[in-house]
Design a protein around this motif. Structure first.
Motif, PDB file in Angstrom:
ATOM      1  N   GLY A 188       2.255   9.001 -30.594  1.00 56.18           N
ATOM      2  CA  GLY A 188       1.572   9.166 -29.981  1.00 56.18           C
ATOM      3  C   GLY A 188       2.514  10.321 -29.048  1.00 56.18           C
ATOM      4  N   ALA A 189       1.438  10.091 -27.685  1.00 59.85           N
ATOM      5  CA  ALA A 189       2.296  11.074 -26.504  1.00 59.85           C
ATOM      6  C   ALA A 189       2.653  10.139 -25.242  1.00 59.85           C
ATOM      7  CB  ALA A 189       1.195  11.836 -26.071  1.00 59.85           C
ATOM      8  N   ASP A 190       3.915  10.741 -25.008  1.00 60.91           N
ATOM      9  CA  ASP A 190       4.569  10.145 -23.921  1.00 60.91           C
ATOM     10  C   ASP A 190       3.838  10.287 -22.092  1.00 60.91           C
ATOM     11  OD1 ASP A 190       6.576   8.691 -25.065  1.00 60.91           O
ATOM     12  OD2 ASP A 190       8.441   9.730 -24.735  1.00 60.91           O
ATOM     13  N   SER A 191       3.650   9.491 -21.507  1.00 65.65           N
ATOM     14  CA  SER A 191       2.918   9.736 -20.339  1.00 65.65           C
ATOM     15  C   SER A 191       4.175   9.824 -19.571  1.00 65.65           C
ATOM     16  CB  SER A 191       1.256   9.088 -20.497  1.00 65.65           C
ATOM     17  OG  SER A 191       1.054   9.232 -20.960  1.00 65.65           O
ATOM     18  N   LEU A 192       4.306  10.727 -18.635  1.00 62.80           N
ATOM     19  CA  LEU A 192       5.972  10.251 -17.756  1.00 62.80           C
ATOM     20  C   LEU A 192       5.498  10.431 -16.423  1.00 62.80           C
ATOM     21  CD1 LEU A 192       9.592  10.740 -18.088  1.00 62.80           C
ATOM     22  CD2 LEU A 192       8.228  11.144 -16.078  1.00 62.80           C
ATOM     23  N   GLY A 193       5.134  10.198 -15.464  1.00 60.24           N
ATOM     24  CA  GLY A 193       4.315   9.781 -14.335  1.00 60.24           C
ATOM     25  C   GLY A 193       4.609   9.293 -13.207  1.00 60.24           C
ATOM     26  N   ILE A 194       4.299   9.613 -11.879  1.00 58.21           N
ATOM     27  CA  ILE A 194       3.935   8.079 -10.451  1.00 58.21           C
ATOM     28  C   ILE A 194       2.902   8.351 -10.368  1.00 58.21           C
ATOM     29  CG2 ILE A 194       4.545   7.876  -8.383  1.00 58.21           C
ATOM     30  CD1 ILE A 194       7.497   9.941  -8.919  1.00 58.21           C
TER      31      ILE A 194
ATOM     32  N   PRO B  70       0.525  -1.278  -0.241  1.00 58.28           N
ATOM     33  CA  PRO B  70       0.196  -0.084   0.315  1.00 58.28           C
ATOM     34  C   PRO B  70       0.409   1.330  -0.103  1.00 58.28           C
ATOM     35  CG  PRO B  70      -0.719  -1.843   1.746  1.00 58.28           C
ATOM     36  CD  PRO B  70       0.525  -2.237   0.749  1.00 58.28           C
ATOM     37  N   GLY B  71       0.962   2.486  -1.084  1.00 54.07           N
ATOM     38  CA  GLY B  71       1.297   3.378  -1.100  1.00 54.07           C
ATOM     39  C   GLY B  71       3.025   2.943  -2.011  1.00 54.07           C
ATOM     40  N   GLY B  72       2.858   2.084  -2.539  1.00 55.64           N
ATOM     41  CA  GLY B  72       3.832   1.885  -3.038  1.00 55.64           C
ATOM     42  C   GLY B  72       3.352   2.637  -4.381  1.00 55.64           C
ATOM     43  N   GLU B  73       4.573   3.205  -5.296  1.00 53.83           N
ATOM     44  CA  GLU B  73       4.718   3.722  -6.503  1.00 53.83           C
ATOM     45  C   GLU B  73       5.262   2.754  -7.880  1.00 53.83           C
ATOM     46  OE1 GLU B  73       8.758   6.769  -5.910  1.00 53.83           O
ATOM     47  OE2 GLU B  73       6.675   7.923  -4.261  1.00 53.83           O
ATOM     48  N   LEU B  74       4.172   2.936  -8.604  1.00 53.59           N
ATOM     49  CA  LEU B  74       4.188   2.869 -10.110  1.00 53.59           C
ATOM     50  C   LEU B  74       5.209   4.671 -11.151  1.00 53.59           C
ATOM     51  CD1 LEU B  74       3.866   1.492 -12.694  1.00 53.59           C
ATOM     52  CD2 LEU B  74       1.834   1.853 -12.266  1.00 53.59           C
ATOM     53  N   HIS B  75       6.279   3.647 -11.179  1.00 53.39           N
ATOM     54  CA  HIS B  75       6.649   5.027 -12.259  1.00 53.39           C
ATOM     55  C   HIS B  75       6.603   4.604 -13.644  1.00 53.39           C
ATOM     56  CE1 HIS B  75       9.672   6.750  -9.646  1.00 53.39           C
ATOM     57  NE2 HIS B  75       9.125   6.436  -8.349  1.00 53.39           N
ATOM     58  N   PHE B  76       6.608   5.676 -14.286  1.00 46.29           N
ATOM     59  CA  PHE B  76       5.682   4.879 -15.857  1.00 46.29           C
ATOM     60  C   PHE B  76       6.068   6.141 -16.821  1.00 46.29           C
ATOM     61  CE2 PHE B  76       2.029   6.848 -16.455  1.00 46.29           C
ATOM     62  CZ  PHE B  76       1.292   7.705 -14.647  1.00 46.29           C
TER      63      PHE B  76
ATOM     64  N   SER C 146       0.044  10.561  -8.797  1.00 44.47           N
ATOM     65  CA  SER C 146       0.636  12.192  -8.480  1.00 44.47           C
ATOM     66  C   SER C 146       1.234  13.141  -9.161  1.00 44.47           C
ATOM     67  CB  SER C 146       0.956  10.869  -7.025  1.00 44.47           C
ATOM     68  OG  SER C 146       2.612  11.172  -7.672  1.00 44.47           O
ATOM     69  N   GLU C 147       1.573  12.681  -9.920  1.00 43.76           N
ATOM     70  CA  GLU C 147       2.076  13.570 -10.699  1.00 43.76           C
ATOM     71  C   GLU C 147       2.243  12.957 -12.216  1.00 43.76           C
ATOM     72  OE1 GLU C 147       6.373  13.276 -10.380  1.00 43.76           O
ATOM     73  OE2 GLU C 147       6.151  13.382  -8.439  1.00 43.76           O
TER      74      GLU C 147
END
Ligand SMILES: C[S@@+](CC[C@H](N)C(=O)[O-])C[C@H]1O[C@@H](n2cnc3c(N)ncnc32)[C@H](O)[C@@H]1O
Length: 204
Positions: free
Chosen positions: A194-200, A127-133, A180-181
């Motif tokens: 396409g567009a890149d999506s860079l986030g967390i 829980p609260g773990g981050e997915l960086h994509f 979160s961002e």
């Protein structure tokens, strides 16, 4: 998968995804990763030089033997231990709530059932773990989307099942993550990828 998909596509991806111009994006998406991390679609290990020092271990999930072999020098040189720990993001061999973070770069376009993979990532993240994509997908502009839809079948055949038209941020949210961002932008060159999506995104 035929010989082209097994032997040629991973080598093409190693060259195309390994261009220097992508290094700043890899650096950005890896920033802030820490603890025990899963890298989904590890490929030829092009993110390895960008793992921050707070990462203690990486479980690489990668179906391609050729990709893993191409990664061998980067894995051997890595300060962070990297183990090939899974072959398919759609079914992860990890217990529930067991990882601190996930890294995924230009992979959600290719996993056949990306919703299944996202649901697995949610299951294994604490829980609260981050997915960086950092993923390419459906463009924000309709004129670009039209070309993406036209060229998508060809892209899937040439690039090992890669889709141009996946709405990445919507898919991540639909799997229950909270964004979160996120930064959405076109890379230089033809916009059809396409567009890149860079986030967390944060796991509940
Ligand atoms: C375009 S490559 C990107 C590789 C790497 N992430 C990078 O940034 O260079 C897409 C990767 O997704 C991997 N892939 C395809 N299906 C997958 C699956 N079901 N589970 C995990 N990875 C998968 C491919 O083998 C390939 O390595």
């Amino acid at each position: 998968m035929g010989l082209y998909g097994q032997q040629v596509v991973p080598r093409i991806m190693n060259l195309l995804c390994g261009v220097k111009a992508l290094a700043p994006l890899r650096s950005r998406v890896c920033a802030g990763l820490s603890g025990e991390v899963i890298e989904l679609g590890f490929g030829s290990g092009l993110n390895v030089p960008f793992y921050p020092s707070g990462v203690t271990r990486v479980a690489a999930v990668e179906p391609s033997d050729v990709g893993w072999k191409l990664a061998s020098q980067r894995v051997a040189a890595s300060a962070v231990p990297v183990t090939r720990s899974g072959l398919d993001g759609q079914s992860l061999p990890f217990p529930d709530n067991s990882y601190d973070a996930v890294l995924s770069t230009w992979t959600m376009c290719t996993v056949p059932d990306v919703s299944a993979a996202l649901s697995e990532l949610r299951r294994v993240l604490k829980p609260g773990g981050e997915l960086h994509f950092l993923e390419h997908g459906l463009a924000p502009d309709e004129n670009v989307r039209r070309w993406q839809r036209r060229l998508d079948p060809l892209q899937q055949r040439l690039a090992g099942g890669c889709h141009f038209t996946r709405p990445i941020v919507d898919l991540v949210k639909a799997a229950g993550f909270t964004i979160s961002e996120v930064d959405v932008f076109y890379e230089p060159g033809p916009k059809v990828a396409g567009a890149d999506s860079l986030g967390i995104a944060i796991s509940p």
